[in-house]
Design an enzyme around this catalytic site. Structure first.
Site, PDB file in Angstrom:
ATOM      1  N   LYS A  74       0.833  -1.153  -0.003  1.00 48.45           N
ATOM      2  CA  LYS A  74      -0.005   0.029  -0.031  1.00 48.45           C
ATOM      3  C   LYS A  74       0.864   1.373   0.145  1.00 48.45           C
ATOM      4  CE  LYS A  74      -3.994   1.825   2.715  1.00 48.45           C
ATOM      5  NZ  LYS A  74      -4.717   1.864   3.781  1.00 48.45           N
ATOM      6  N   SER A 152      -9.238   1.883   3.124  1.00 46.54           N
ATOM      7  CA  SER A 152      -8.576   2.456   2.307  1.00 46.54           C
ATOM      8  C   SER A 152      -7.677   1.577   1.283  1.00 46.54           C
ATOM      9  CB  SER A 152      -7.945   3.706   2.881  1.00 46.54           C
ATOM     10  OG  SER A 152      -6.817   2.916   3.865  1.00 46.54           O
ATOM     11  N   SER A 176      -9.709  -0.548   7.226  1.00 43.55           N
ATOM     12  CA  SER A 176      -9.147  -0.407   5.886  1.00 43.55           C
ATOM     13  C   SER A 176      -8.443  -1.700   5.454  1.00 43.55           C
ATOM     14  CB  SER A 176      -8.036   1.010   5.726  1.00 43.55           C
ATOM     15  OG  SER A 176      -8.682   2.134   6.030  1.00 43.55           O
TER      16      SER A 176
END
Length: 452
Positions: A74, A152, A176
């Protein structure tokens, strides 16, 4: 949905020589470059790492069973030589990281290879995964229209769902990791905040920020968790189910806003666990209910901390370049009473103690998300719908974050349209190993044939 090789399966193929690291990494990058919106950038030295890994294998000296496995990162986590954008064009001119985050160093030490930085909700501040700057990644479901990927950690989840890589790492502050896992039929593990070294991980809300794996199986999740701590082999194994006590929060399952298929599939999982000898209690969990109420009425601690961190960016000269939906949510946090933070922190400590007394050593069972992945087009077209859906999406993961409960989201089935649903298993802060042991047992139960 497609059947893709797991990380454990890939490791076996590396071991027997039927594939090698160079082919794996080259294929992963080639496929990833063609997948719109999933990756923001790629790691220049990944190929060199693959060549070295292949040489170690040929020499009979691999660094461990995962040596040569590519993974996605990420873009909140530093990888040397790569810019960390946090999904924001306000950071597009930032300097590339000079060194790897601690978890990347740990994974490379056992031979794993980061191939690229994945897309995300801007600044990791949304549970839906939309990104207007780098494109929104979407699953390759056979659905009538694209669905929100969950956020996210959207790109990390979609990279695994599409089979671009077998494993990815994400961050989780309010859901997330668990939400995108739920929307995409994956396993997502939100660890206790102290489990991994957070050096080189860009913060959103320092009290609540955590890391974790996104994989296809709990077995892979355990392998990746071990790798993130620099260990070549996991030190957890499945606990006999009859030794695990589960508490199903009945008040959550009776919530009228819960989609019926989500509730039905959680109940099906619980039935299977009972059939296999697990001890299952079904009752309201007052501490969970009070935590949900506290978040709704007192405000979200993560929003307060995020505003403190990002205020200068939001109110700066590039503030109007931020995704308006993220910016609006941050601006809303500006208005939270400054005394609220102290009240919330005091209440948080009280609620953590309540949960400890009420849950004990049991595993809490809830849905991961109230609904399946919503329509992407509808969210893009209506900001008020986006805001309302975002809160609903995070409503069952935020309590675990506030109480620092490690949680594993696991596939529980599909709805009538074939979209994934998910069940969330959570335990007390710091009992991550016990949770992973239980979830390994759950996975073996759910993969076996139900009792006739």
């Amino acid at each position: 949905m497609h059947t893709h090789l797991t990380m454990a399966g890939t490791a076996l193929k590396l071991q027997d020589g039927s594939i090698d690291a160079v082919d794996l990494v080259s294929t992963a990058i080639r496929k990833s470059r063609a997948a719109r919106g999933v990756f923001i950038s790629f790691i220049e030295w990944a190929h060199d790492d693959a060549v070295k890994s292949a040489h170690r294998r040929r020499s009979g000296a691999p660094l461990g069973r995962l040596d040569g496995i590519p993974f996605a990162v990420k873009d909140m986590i530093d990888v040397a030589g790569s810019r960390t954008t946090a999904g924001s064009i306000t950071r597009i001119d930032s300097r590339p990281a000079s060194r790897n985050a601690a978890v990347i160093t740990a994974m490379r030490a056992i031979g794993m290879i980061p191939v690229g930085k994945t897309n995300l909700s801007e600044f990791a501040f949304s549970g839906l995964g939309l990104n207007p700057h780098f494109g929104t990644p979407t699953a390759d479901f056979h659905a009538a229209a694209p669905r929100a990927p969950g956020g996210s950690s959207s790109g990390s989840a979609i990279a695994v769902q599409r089979g671009l890589v077998t494993a990815a790492i994400g961050t989780d502050t309010a859901g997330s990791i668990r939400v995108p896992a739920a929307f995409n039929g994956l396993v997502g593990f939100r660890a206790s905040t102290g489990r991994y070294d957070m050096d080189g991980v860009h913060p959103l809300a320092v009290t609540l920020d955590s890391l974790g794996p996104l994989t296809r199986t709990v077995e892979d999740c355990v392998l990746l968790d071990s790798a993130m701590r620099g260990r070549a082999n996991p030190d957890v194994c499945a606990t006999p189910l009859e030794q695990v006590r589960f508490v199903v929060d009945s008040s959550v399952l009776e919530d009228p806003t819960l989609q019926p298929d989500v509730a039905r599939n959680v109940r099906s999982v619980v039935t299977r666990l009972r059939e296999r000898g697990a001890r299952v209690e079904e009752r309201p969990v007052e501490a969970f209910k009070r935590t949900r109420q506290a978040i709704a009425t007192q405000g979200w601690l993560g929003a307060i901390e995020a505003w403190s961190l990002l205020q200068q960016v939001v109110e700066g000269e590039r503030g109007d370049q931020i995704d308006r939906r993220v910016r609006n949510r941050l601006l809303a946090a500006k208005g939270i009473d400054r005394h609220a933070e102290a009240r919330i922190r005091t209440l948080r400590a009280e609620l953590m103690l309540n949960m400890l007394h009420e849950l004990g050593d049991a595993v809490l069972v809830t849905p991961a998300v109230k609904h399946v992945a919503p329509s992407l087009a509808a969210l893009e077209a209506d900001d008020s719908l986006f805001a309302a859906t975002n809160l609903e999406t995070l409503s069952l993961t935020m309590p675990g974050s506030l109480l620092d409960m490690p949680g594993v989201a696991m596939p529980s089935g599909v709805d009538r349209e074939g979209l994934p649903t998910s069940v969330l298993f959570s335990v007390q802060q710091g009992h991550d190993d016990r949770l992973l042991c239980a979830c390994l047992a759950v996975e073996s139960t759910l993969m076996s044939r139900p009792t006739e």
